[in-house]
Design an enzyme around this catalytic site. Structure first.
Site, PDB file in Angstrom:
ATOM      1  N   CYS A 156       0.806  -1.184   0.119  1.00  0.00           N
ATOM      2  CA  CYS A 156      -0.027   0.094   0.094  1.00  0.00           C
ATOM      3  C   CYS A 156       0.767   1.366   0.027  1.00  0.00           C
ATOM      4  CB  CYS A 156      -1.147   0.002   1.344  1.00  0.00           C
ATOM      5  SG  CYS A 156      -2.253  -1.276   1.170  1.00  0.00           S
ATOM      6  N   TYR A 157       2.137   1.451   0.646  1.00  0.00           N
ATOM      7  CA  TYR A 157       2.843   2.350   0.548  1.00  0.00           C
ATOM      8  C   TYR A 157       3.845   2.848  -0.661  1.00  0.00           C
ATOM      9  CZ  TYR A 157       6.883  -0.511   1.889  1.00  0.00           C
ATOM     10  OH  TYR A 157       7.970  -1.264   2.184  1.00  0.00           O
TER      11      TYR A 157
END
Length: 361
Positions: A156-157
């Site tokens: 997600c990052y």
């Protein structure tokens, strides 16, 4: 003797660093759009044998609707597909979605594909060689000399380190760059289980692509000022993405928000803002990855943000779900147009927090 003759040959010709500025952006979704309630009623209710806990998780996820490349209501066998079948479907779906997204981002920046010096692609939901980056560069008509970077399995990052990489390229080379984040989590529906982590993952994740274009020394847009990160290695097992014979399996511990609570203040206040003489109250926009409602609540509490500071993040979660790496870029697109510093913040495996400081002008 001329000054240039006194300079070591290795540093001759170096240019002053350019200011990397986001001048264009776009996002796209696969064609199938489903309400959270219909997805539960038409597929996951049977998938989880009506398990009351699963129903409550779906109902309380903070998601109204989402888009998917694979609709499990019509392709009910998806949870039995081999990893090979899922990867074949990945490239079939990802290529047109990525092409559409990058094309729109370049158009919003007023650039042509041939202007791009670097194409970076982030994705953790599929792999192919030749890669998505190479295939897209070819289909879009980019130069044969375009540089490419593929960022995989950061979860997600990934958008934030990706943004850091393309910003460094723009600053040092003085040429435009594109970052594309593309995830097709719907390819990885797992077989029925009462595992809480799997249920939460299926209730949260959705599909999307988002792209940003950066140019050197542009007059308006988001200038990228800084990127920082911290990883809590002691909690690495709380979030995982395991390759299995039946696709990629998410591990997502309910302890994740508690770990984020320990670190988000230090990362944002001390590492990101303080070196630039800023504090949270100076920030005019917060683009926080909506990993879930509780994560957004923790960020708001720990940074003492105003009630409406994370509205864009909550809206994206409601309308789109957690789309992994593209999501924070989608939130950034919704930031108010007021000038000033903006913080982009995302979280993922490791357990890792990444943050970027931008300045809108």
């Amino acid at each position: 003797m001329h000054l240039s003759e006194k300079v070591h040959p290795a540093v001759r010709g170096l240019r002053a660093a350019a200011r990397p500025v986001v001048t264009g952006s776009a996002h796209s979704f696969p064609a199938t759009r489903t309400s959270q309630s219909d997805l539960w009623a038409d597929f996951f209710h049977e998938h989880y044998s009506g398990l009351p806990l699963a129903r409550r998780i779906f109902e309380n996820a903070g998601i109204g609707s989402r888009s998917t490349a694979v609709d499990p209501r019509t392709e009910k066998a998806v949870s039995t597909w081999s990893t090979g079948q899922r990867m074949a479907r990945y490239i079939k779906e990802a290529l047109p979605l990525g092409r559409q997204t990058v094309t729109a981002a370049l158009e919003s920046a007023g650039l042509a594909p041939q202007d791009v010096g670097l194409l970076a692609v982030a994705s953790c939901t599929g792999y192919t060689t030749p890669g998505l980056d190479l295939r897209l560069a070819d289909e879009l008509g980019m130069s044969s000399k375009v540089q490419r970077l593929f960022v995989g399995h950061m979860g997600c990052y990934a958008a934030i380190p990706g943004l850091g990489a393309v910003s460094d390229f723009v600053a040092s080379r003085g040429r435009p760059a594109v970052l594309l984040c593309l995830e097709l989590t719907s390819l990885h529906v797992q077989p029925p289980t009462d595992d809480l982590e799997q249920i939460v993952a299926h209730a949260l994740f959705a599909d999307a692509a988002a792209a940003v274009v950066l140019e050197p020394n542009a007059g308006s847009g988001y200038e990228v000022l800084d990127v920082v990160a911290v990883t809590d290695h002691s909690t690495a097992d709380l979030m995982s993405w395991e390759i299995t014979d039946l696709g990629f399996k998410m591990g997502l511990s309910p302890k994740v928000p508690d770990v984020l609570a320990q670190h988000v203040g230090e990362v944002v206040r001390d590492q990101l803002l303080a070196p630039h003489g800023l504090a949270p109250e100076d920030v005019t926009g917060w683009a926080v990855h909506p990993g879930g409602k509780r994560i957004l609540e923790v960020v708001g509490e720990r940074l003492a943000l105003p009630d409406d500071a994370l509205k864009a993040s909550y809206d994206v979660l409601d309308e789109c779900g957690n789309c992994s790496s593209p999501t924070v870029l989608m939130v950034l697109e919704r930031m108010p147009s007021a000038e000033g510093p903006v913080v982009a913040l995302a979280f993922g495996p490791g357990l890792t927090l990444y943050a970027a400081l931008l300045r809108r002008s």
